[in-house]
Design a protein around this motif. Structure first.
Motif, PDB file in Angstrom:
ATOM      1  N   TYR A  47       0.836  -1.203   0.000  1.00 51.29           N
ATOM      2  CA  TYR A  47       0.000   0.000   0.000  1.00 51.29           C
ATOM      3  C   TYR A  47       0.871   1.254   0.000  1.00 51.29           C
ATOM      4  O   TYR A  47       0.649   2.183  -0.785  1.00 51.29           O
ATOM      5  CB  TYR A  47      -0.952  -0.003   1.203  1.00 51.29           C
ATOM      6  N   LEU A  48       1.858   1.281   0.871  1.00 48.35           N
ATOM      7  CA  LEU A  48       2.760   2.434   0.934  1.00 48.35           C
ATOM      8  C   LEU A  48       3.455   2.654  -0.403  1.00 48.35           C
ATOM      9  O   LEU A  48       3.481   3.776  -0.926  1.00 48.35           O
ATOM     10  CB  LEU A  48       3.801   2.245   2.038  1.00 48.35           C
ATOM     11  N   LYS A  49       4.010   1.604  -0.971  1.00 48.40           N
ATOM     12  CA  LYS A  49       4.733   1.741  -2.241  1.00 48.40           C
ATOM     13  C   LYS A  49       3.790   2.107  -3.386  1.00 48.40           C
ATOM     14  O   LYS A  49       4.189   2.804  -4.319  1.00 48.40           O
ATOM     15  CB  LYS A  49       5.515   0.466  -2.566  1.00 48.40           C
ATOM     16  N   ALA A  50       2.538   1.668  -3.332  1.00 47.21           N
ATOM     17  CA  ALA A  50       1.564   2.054  -4.361  1.00 47.21           C
ATOM     18  C   ALA A  50       1.258   3.545  -4.277  1.00 47.21           C
ATOM     19  O   ALA A  50       1.082   4.211  -5.304  1.00 47.21           O
ATOM     20  CB  ALA A  50       0.284   1.237  -4.210  1.00 47.21           C
ATOM     21  N   LEU A  51       1.221   4.076  -3.059  1.00 49.97           N
ATOM     22  CA  LEU A  51       1.003   5.522  -2.903  1.00 49.97           C
ATOM     23  C   LEU A  51       2.129   6.336  -3.530  1.00 49.97           C
ATOM     24  O   LEU A  51       1.928   7.473  -3.954  1.00 49.97           O
ATOM     25  CB  LEU A  51       0.892   5.886  -1.418  1.00 49.97           C
ATOM     26  N   LEU A  52       3.320   5.758  -3.607  1.00 49.62           N
ATOM     27  CA  LEU A  52       4.493   6.461  -4.109  1.00 49.62           C
ATOM     28  C   LEU A  52       4.797   6.188  -5.591  1.00 49.62           C
ATOM     29  O   LEU A  52       5.743   6.768  -6.132  1.00 49.62           O
ATOM     30  CB  LEU A  52       5.716   6.072  -3.268  1.00 49.62           C
ATOM     31  N   LEU A  53       3.994   5.333  -6.231  1.00 50.18           N
ATOM     32  CA  LEU A  53       4.218   5.048  -7.653  1.00 50.18           C
ATOM     33  C   LEU A  53       4.206   6.332  -8.469  1.00 50.18           C
ATOM     34  O   LEU A  53       3.405   7.234  -8.207  1.00 50.18           O
ATOM     35  CB  LEU A  53       3.123   4.124  -8.192  1.00 50.18           C
ATOM     36  N   GLU A  54       5.084   6.396  -9.442  1.00 53.26           N
ATOM     37  CA  GLU A  54       5.120   7.532 -10.368  1.00 53.26           C
ATOM     38  C   GLU A  54       4.390   7.135 -11.637  1.00 53.26           C
ATOM     39  O   GLU A  54       4.902   6.383 -12.459  1.00 53.26           O
ATOM     40  CB  GLU A  54       6.565   7.910 -10.693  1.00 53.26           C
ATOM     41  N   LYS A  55       3.186   7.644 -11.783  1.00 48.27           N
ATOM     42  CA  LYS A  55       2.387   7.351 -12.964  1.00 48.27           C
ATOM     43  C   LYS A  55       2.896   8.202 -14.128  1.00 48.27           C
ATOM     44  O   LYS A  55       3.006   9.417 -13.995  1.00 48.27           O
ATOM     45  CB  LYS A  55       0.919   7.653 -12.689  1.00 48.27           C
ATOM     46  N   CYS A 145      -1.811  -0.029 -13.077  1.00 47.98           N
ATOM     47  CA  CYS A 145      -1.642  -0.316 -11.658  1.00 47.98           C
ATOM     48  C   CYS A 145      -2.094   0.876 -10.813  1.00 47.98           C
ATOM     49  O   CYS A 145      -2.813   0.711  -9.829  1.00 47.98           O
ATOM     50  CB  CYS A 145      -0.202  -0.691 -11.350  1.00 47.98           C
ATOM     51  N   CYS A 146      -1.679   2.071 -11.203  1.00 47.98           N
ATOM     52  CA  CYS A 146      -2.089   3.285 -10.486  1.00 47.98           C
ATOM     53  C   CYS A 146      -3.605   3.470 -10.535  1.00 47.98           C
ATOM     54  O   CYS A 146      -4.240   3.754  -9.513  1.00 47.98           O
ATOM     55  CB  CYS A 146      -1.395   4.511 -11.069  1.00 47.98           C
ATOM     56  N   ASP A 147      -4.176   3.308 -11.714  1.00 49.99           N
ATOM     57  CA  ASP A 147      -5.626   3.473 -11.873  1.00 49.99           C
ATOM     58  C   ASP A 147      -6.392   2.416 -11.086  1.00 49.99           C
ATOM     59  O   ASP A 147      -7.376   2.731 -10.401  1.00 49.99           O
ATOM     60  CB  ASP A 147      -6.012   3.408 -13.351  1.00 49.99           C
ATOM     61  N   ASN A 148      -5.955   1.163 -11.174  1.00 48.87           N
ATOM     62  CA  ASN A 148      -6.639   0.086 -10.462  1.00 48.87           C
ATOM     63  C   ASN A 148      -6.457   0.184  -8.951  1.00 48.87           C
ATOM     64  O   ASN A 148      -7.346  -0.197  -8.188  1.00 48.87           O
ATOM     65  CB  ASN A 148      -6.169  -1.276 -10.966  1.00 48.87           C
ATOM     66  N   PHE A 149      -5.316   0.697  -8.510  1.00 51.12           N
ATOM     67  CA  PHE A 149      -5.107   0.925  -7.081  1.00 51.12           C
ATOM     68  C   PHE A 149      -6.153   1.907  -6.566  1.00 51.12           C
ATOM     69  O   PHE A 149      -6.786   1.672  -5.537  1.00 51.12           O
ATOM     70  CB  PHE A 149      -3.696   1.463  -6.833  1.00 51.12           C
ATOM     71  N   ALA A 150      -6.349   2.996  -7.279  1.00 47.06           N
ATOM     72  CA  ALA A 150      -7.307   4.020  -6.859  1.00 47.06           C
ATOM     73  C   ALA A 150      -8.743   3.505  -6.887  1.00 47.06           C
ATOM     74  O   ALA A 150      -9.530   3.812  -5.984  1.00 47.06           O
ATOM     75  CB  ALA A 150      -7.168   5.255  -7.749  1.00 47.06           C
ATOM     76  N   ALA A 151      -9.071   2.710  -7.879  1.00 46.97           N
ATOM     77  CA  ALA A 151     -10.466   2.327  -8.086  1.00 46.97           C
ATOM     78  C   ALA A 151     -10.835   0.934  -7.586  1.00 46.97           C
ATOM     79  O   ALA A 151     -12.014   0.660  -7.379  1.00 46.97           O
ATOM     80  CB  ALA A 151     -10.797   2.409  -9.584  1.00 46.97           C
ATOM     81  N   TYR A 152      -9.860   0.062  -7.383  1.00 52.94           N
ATOM     82  CA  TYR A 152     -10.219  -1.334  -7.165  1.00 52.94           C
ATOM     83  C   TYR A 152      -9.445  -2.011  -6.036  1.00 52.94           C
ATOM     84  O   TYR A 152     -10.001  -2.339  -4.997  1.00 52.94           O
ATOM     85  CB  TYR A 152     -10.019  -2.112  -8.482  1.00 52.94           C
ATOM     86  N   TRP A 153      -8.148  -2.252  -6.246  1.00 50.38           N
ATOM     87  CA  TRP A 153      -7.468  -3.122  -5.294  1.00 50.38           C
ATOM     88  C   TRP A 153      -6.987  -2.417  -4.038  1.00 50.38           C
ATOM     89  O   TRP A 153      -6.752  -3.060  -3.017  1.00 50.38           O
ATOM     90  CB  TRP A 153      -6.351  -3.933  -5.948  1.00 50.38           C
ATOM     91  N   GLY A 154      -6.882  -1.097  -4.046  1.00 49.63           N
ATOM     92  CA  GLY A 154      -6.476  -0.378  -2.843  1.00 49.63           C
ATOM     93  C   GLY A 154      -7.453  -0.580  -1.690  1.00 49.63           C
ATOM     94  O   GLY A 154      -7.057  -0.875  -0.561  1.00 49.63           O
TER      95      GLY A 154
END
Length: 174
Positions: A47-55, A145-154
């Motif tokens: 979760y932390l690393k997903a927040l820091l992803l550079e889209k 990954c960024c989009d799906n994190f925000a909308a789905y798997w996060g």
């Protein structure tokens, strides 16, 4: 394009994502407590690393040509079944407000093992795209990954963490 895709943050996410996928795919040999302990740590880092992803800010020219369904239904079911075995009687159904239902009061009831497999599916698709190593595919993998994190798997990941926390520290099954 490649500089953003291979940024330090994205490579750190890839490292944690790879460890998560490896953990999901290993046979269920550990105790429920050990599984929940390791899973909680991996999910927190993910979760932390997903927040820091550079889209990437620039869309890929060929994003429509990429197939991101690397995880087959059989592989998904295998990971889900491993989670069922690891969680045993703690594999409960929990309410989840899905992104498609955010403007509603409706919830879906979903098992912890299915939430686990849902997170796995997106993360494994991401890691597989990077394993293939084609620049456009990796670019699109970060965007998705960024989009799906925000909308789905996060939200699924956070729901898992909430219930794993309760199982670890409160002792409740719900």
């Amino acid at each position: 394009m490649q500089n953003t895709v291979l940024s330090k943050q994205n490579l750190e996410f890839l490292t944690v994502a790879s460890e998560f996928v490896k953990f999901c795919e290993k046979p269920a040999a550990d105790s429920r407590e050990a599984f929940i302990s390791t899973a909680s740590k991996l999910l927190s880092l993910l979760y932390l690393k997903a927040l820091l992803l550079e889209k990437p800010s620039i869309a890929s020219e060929n994003d429509d040509e990429y197939n991101f369904e690397f995880v087959t239904p059989a592989r998904y079911e295998s990971v889900k079944e491993q989670a069922v075995l690891r969680l045993a009687d703690s594999d409960i159904y929990v309410p989840l407000r899905d992104a498609a239902m955010l403007n509603s009061e409706d919830y879906i009831n979903i098992s912890l093992s299915e939430l686990w497999a849902d997170v796995y599916q997106d993360i494994a698709n991401f890691t597989e795209a990077f394993r293939i190593g084609e620049k456009g595919l990796m670019h699109e993998a970060v965007v998705r990954c960024c989009d799906n994190f925000a909308a789905y798997w996060g939200i699924r990941l956070l729901t898992l963490l909430e219930h794993f926390h309760q199982l670890s520290f409160i002792g409740s099954k719900s």
